[in-house]
Design an enzyme around this catalytic site. Structure first.
Site, PDB file in Angstrom:
ATOM      1  N   HIS A 306     -15.177 -96.175 -14.057  1.00  0.00           N
ATOM      2  CA  HIS A 306     -14.741 -96.969 -15.193  1.00  0.00           C
ATOM      3  C   HIS A 306     -13.474 -96.345 -15.758  1.00  0.00           C
ATOM      4  CE1 HIS A 306     -14.829 -99.136 -18.999  1.00  0.00           C
ATOM      5  NE2 HIS A 306     -15.578-100.002 -18.346  1.00  0.00           N
ATOM      6  N   ASP A 364     -22.306-102.901 -14.248  1.00  0.00           N
ATOM      7  CA  ASP A 364     -22.414-103.907 -13.193  1.00  0.00           C
ATOM      8  C   ASP A 364     -23.272-103.467 -12.028  1.00  0.00           C
ATOM      9  OD1 ASP A 364     -20.875-105.787 -14.467  1.00  0.00           O
ATOM     10  OD2 ASP A 364     -19.051-104.741 -13.903  1.00  0.00           O
TER      11      ASP A 364
HETATM   12  N1  CMC Z   1     -15.421 -95.786  -5.435  1.00  0.00           N
HETATM   13  C1  CMC Z   1     -14.730 -94.776  -4.864  1.00  0.00           C
HETATM   14  N2  CMC Z   1     -13.682 -94.151  -5.438  1.00  0.00           N
HETATM   15  C2  CMC Z   1     -13.329 -94.552  -6.657  1.00  0.00           C
HETATM   16  C3  CMC Z   1     -14.016 -95.576  -7.338  1.00  0.00           C
HETATM   17  C4  CMC Z   1     -15.095 -96.195  -6.677  1.00  0.00           C
HETATM   18  N3  CMC Z   1     -15.765 -97.175  -7.274  1.00  0.00           N
HETATM   19  N4  CMC Z   1     -13.449 -95.767  -8.561  1.00  0.00           N
HETATM   20  C5  CMC Z   1     -12.444 -94.890  -8.645  1.00  0.00           C
HETATM   21  N5  CMC Z   1     -12.379 -94.150  -7.504  1.00  0.00           N
HETATM   22  C6  CMC Z   1     -11.441 -93.042  -7.265  1.00  0.00           C
HETATM   23  C7  CMC Z   1     -10.052 -93.579  -6.960  1.00  0.00           C
HETATM   24  O1  CMC Z   1      -9.846 -93.751  -5.571  1.00  0.00           O
HETATM   25  C8  CMC Z   1      -9.185 -92.489  -7.542  1.00  0.00           C
HETATM   26  O2  CMC Z   1      -9.128 -91.441  -6.619  1.00  0.00           O
HETATM   27  P1  CMC Z   1      -7.759 -90.555  -6.496  1.00  0.00           P
HETATM   28  O3  CMC Z   1      -7.594 -89.901  -7.834  1.00  0.00           O
HETATM   29  O4  CMC Z   1      -8.093 -89.603  -5.389  1.00  0.00           O
HETATM   30  O5  CMC Z   1      -6.674 -91.505  -6.153  1.00  0.00           O
HETATM   31  C9  CMC Z   1      -9.951 -91.988  -8.752  1.00  0.00           C
HETATM   32  O6  CMC Z   1     -11.327 -92.294  -8.470  1.00  0.00           O
HETATM   33  C10 CMC Z   1      -9.543 -92.643 -10.068  1.00  0.00           C
HETATM   34  O7  CMC Z   1      -9.605 -94.041  -9.879  1.00  0.00           O
HETATM   35  P2  CMC Z   1      -8.605 -95.080 -10.548  1.00  0.00           P
HETATM   36  O8  CMC Z   1      -8.579 -96.331  -9.741  1.00  0.00           O
HETATM   37  O9  CMC Z   1      -7.298 -94.414 -10.833  1.00  0.00           O
HETATM   38  O10 CMC Z   1      -9.344 -95.331 -11.908  1.00  0.00           O
HETATM   39  P3  CMC Z   1      -9.116 -96.568 -12.840  1.00  0.00           P
HETATM   40  O11 CMC Z   1      -9.451 -96.120 -14.193  1.00  0.00           O
HETATM   41  O12 CMC Z   1      -7.776 -97.169 -12.620  1.00  0.00           O
HETATM   42  O13 CMC Z   1     -10.181 -97.629 -12.276  1.00  0.00           O
HETATM   43  C11 CMC Z   1     -12.037 -99.015 -12.000  1.00  0.00           C
HETATM   44  C12 CMC Z   1     -11.349 -97.976 -12.879  1.00  0.00           C
HETATM   45  C13 CMC Z   1     -13.263 -99.565 -12.730  1.00  0.00           C
HETATM   46  C14 CMC Z   1     -11.087-100.209 -11.718  1.00  0.00           C
HETATM   47  C15 CMC Z   1     -12.450 -98.348 -10.659  1.00  0.00           C
HETATM   48  O14 CMC Z   1     -13.319 -97.264 -10.907  1.00  0.00           O
HETATM   49  C16 CMC Z   1     -13.089 -99.340  -9.693  1.00  0.00           C
HETATM   50  O15 CMC Z   1     -12.370-100.032  -8.967  1.00  0.00           O
HETATM   51  N6  CMC Z   1     -14.476 -99.420  -9.682  1.00  0.00           N
HETATM   52  C17 CMC Z   1     -15.150-100.381  -8.871  1.00  0.00           C
HETATM   53  C18 CMC Z   1     -15.102-101.737  -9.566  1.00  0.00           C
HETATM   54  C19 CMC Z   1     -16.036-101.811 -10.749  1.00  0.00           C
HETATM   55  O16 CMC Z   1     -17.196-101.422 -10.662  1.00  0.00           O
HETATM   56  N7  CMC Z   1     -15.523-102.382 -11.862  1.00  0.00           N
HETATM   57  C20 CMC Z   1     -16.346-102.637 -13.047  1.00  0.00           C
HETATM   58  C21 CMC Z   1     -15.890-101.924 -14.264  1.00  0.00           C
HETATM   59  S1  CMC Z   1     -17.133-102.039 -15.558  1.00  0.00           S
HETATM   60  C22 CMC Z   1     -17.113-103.682 -16.026  1.00  0.00           C
HETATM   61  C23 CMC Z   1     -15.951-104.033 -16.877  1.00  0.00           C
HETATM   62  O17 CMC Z   1     -15.736-103.361 -17.922  1.00  0.00           O
HETATM   63  O18 CMC Z   1     -15.272-105.025 -16.538  1.00  0.00           O
END
Ligand code: CMC
Length: 429
Positions: A306, A364
């Site tokens: 998240h 989720d």
């Molecule tokens: N599985 C594997 N690796 C992950 C995941 C995951 N679900 N989420 C983040 N990472 C890794 C990512 O690859 C990155 O690694 P590195 O630093 O080596 O590049 C690191 O963790 C940080 O990730 P980020 O993408 O920079 O983090 P963010 O804050 O931009 O993304 C997120 C947050 C929710 C979009 C992401 O965690 C994700 O895509 N999760 C899966 C989708 C999901 O479950 N979304 C629902 C969010 S809760 C409902 C809502 O509020 O809408």
């Protein structure tokens, strides 16, 4: 940083910037005059360090796993309150008295029907359209129906528009579902509470008596409470940005709905359930964990991670409990998806990659299993999220409109395209 001021050194210039304190949580550095003073913008793609507004509605402490609506912990609201009480709280800022609650419930109930012409509007969609596509279209279409509540400078009209959306969006959501499965629309029944009425509009058919299961109704009501608001997330920011131009409120909520649809946001519950189905069995989990950790593989564990929570999502804990309640009520003893989910969670929470990146299950992760058990198809999951988040979007939209310092939202950019050049006639290119 000095006292309530901070200083930024840009070349040989020192710029003073005020620090504004919130009631809790991080303070902000007010950079509004930075461009005028330095000729430079700040750069923060994805707004990871940028507060876009002042707000009194929802507070999240992502490190501690805290979520408060108007100061009240989500756990207490989900345990003791109901969804319409949460709606009242988000809209008005205080919990209602018994009389205020009864009046609010009555007024919402009296707005649940949609204009009969909306039913004909639905006929324009293909039956196989994703219900979120139908939601974006039909919520947007409401801006063509309710002209007596679109003068956003009138507080009374703002409140009527707000109530209309809280009341009618579940009706549209149920219609979107009925339309895709080819069943007749079910009109709202005002003797039922908000969530029981919604379940009935989704699952009743005219040929049979429908009895609402109170355990499922309570569980769905709790799911609605958990999703009601989440401060300046992508869809809420979309609603605020759309609304900042003075746009029609129904159209603004349609914009938020469009944003919510994406798999990184509200579409994640659908994606999480599809992922659990794809994994299929506990034996396949290590393969998927390896994929999630592989930098060259775009696969992510849906329902994990998240932007704000770097600790267990407090909503996920309540959701997990609700999942078990629903499965028990329905007598589902061995759900292979639940087995995969529990094991996946266990492995991910003990894996160095997930621990180091603070990737915990989010809401989720479990909501999909619960909604599926209740009888909703995966394509409806994000629609249910939209039903619940409508009140958050509206409360935030109202707060923005009522803020005297409100301006049209207009981000700047770091331009990396071509500098000025001369047009070449087509024959000479
Ligand atoms: N599985 C594997 N690796 C992950 C995941 C995951 N679900 N989420 C983040 N990472 C890794 C990512 O690859 C990155 O690694 P590195 O630093 O080596 O590049 C690191 O963790 C940080 O990730 P980020 O993408 O920079 O983090 P963010 O804050 O931009 O993304 C997120 C947050 C929710 C979009 C992401 O965690 C994700 O895509 N999760 C899966 C989708 C999901 O479950 N979304 C629902 C969010 S809760 C409902 C809502 O509020 O809408």
């Amino acid at each position: 940083m000095s006292g309530s001021n901070s200083q930024l050194q840009v070349g040989d210039k020192t710029v003073d910037m005020a620090i504004k304190e919130g009631s809790v949580g991080p303070a902000v550095i007010d950079i509004a005059k930075l461009y005028a003073q330095t000729g430079m913008f700040t750069y923060d793609p994805g707004f990871t360090s940028t507060a876009s507004c002042e707000s009194q509605i929802t507070y999240i402490d992502g490190d501690k796993g805290v979520l408060l609506y108007r100061g009240f912990p989500i756990e207490q609201l989900a345990e003791h309150g109901d969804f319409l009480e949460t709606c009242y709280l988000l809209l008005y800022g205080e919990l209602p008295t018994a009389a205020q609650k009864a009046d609010f419930d009555y007024r919402i109930t009296r707005h649940t029907m949609v204009h009969e012409q909306m039913a004909r509007f639905f006929q324009g969609f293909r039956r196989d359209a994703h219900p979120m596509a139908v939601m974006v279209g039909s919520i947007g279409a409401m801006s063509a129906f309710y002209h007596d509540s679109t003068d956003i400078s009138d507080p009374h009209q703002r409140m009527i528009a707000s109530m209309r959306m809280i009341a009618k969006i579940p009706t549209l959501a149920a219609m979107a579902y009925k339309y895709t499965i080819g069943q007749p629309f079910v009109y709202p029944l005002n003797s039922l509470d908000y969530t029981s009425n919604f379940l009935r509009m989704c699952f009743a058919v005219p040929a049979e008596e429908y009895k609402v299961n109170p355990v499922l109704s309570r569980a769905l009501d709790r799911i609605f409470i958990l999703h009601a608001d989440h401060e300046q997330n992508a869809s809420t920011s979309t609603v605020r940005l759309a609304g900042s131009s003075g746009a029609n409120p129904f159209a603004c909520i349609a914009a938020g709905t469009a944003c919510l649809w994406g798999p990184a946001h509200g579409g994640a519950n659908e994606a999480a359930l599809k992922m659990l189905e794809e994994i299929g069995s506990v034996d396949n989990i290590p393969k998927y964990i390896a994929k999630a950790k592989d930098k060259n593989d775009p696969f992510r564990l849906m329902g994990f991670g998240h932007r704000v929570y770097k600790n267990y999502d407090p909503r996920a804990k309540i959701m997990q409990k609700t999942t078990h309640e629903v499965l028990n009520e329905l007598g589902i003893k061995d759900d292979p998806l639940l087995d995969v989910a529990v094991e996946l969670e266990r492995i991910a929470l003990s894996d160095e990659y997930f621990i180091e990146k603070k990737l915990y299950p989010n809401i989720d992760f479990y909501s999909g299993i619960t909604l599926k058990a209740m009888g909703f198809p995966t394509s409806m999951f994000t629609v249910l999220f939209a039903v619940a988040r409508t009140v958050g979007w509206i409360a935030q939209w109202k707060e923005m409109i009522e803020d005297p310092s409100q301006k049209i939202g207009r981000p700047r950019q770091l331009y990396t395209g071509s500098p000025q050049r001369d047009y070449t006639p087509i024959g000479r290119r």
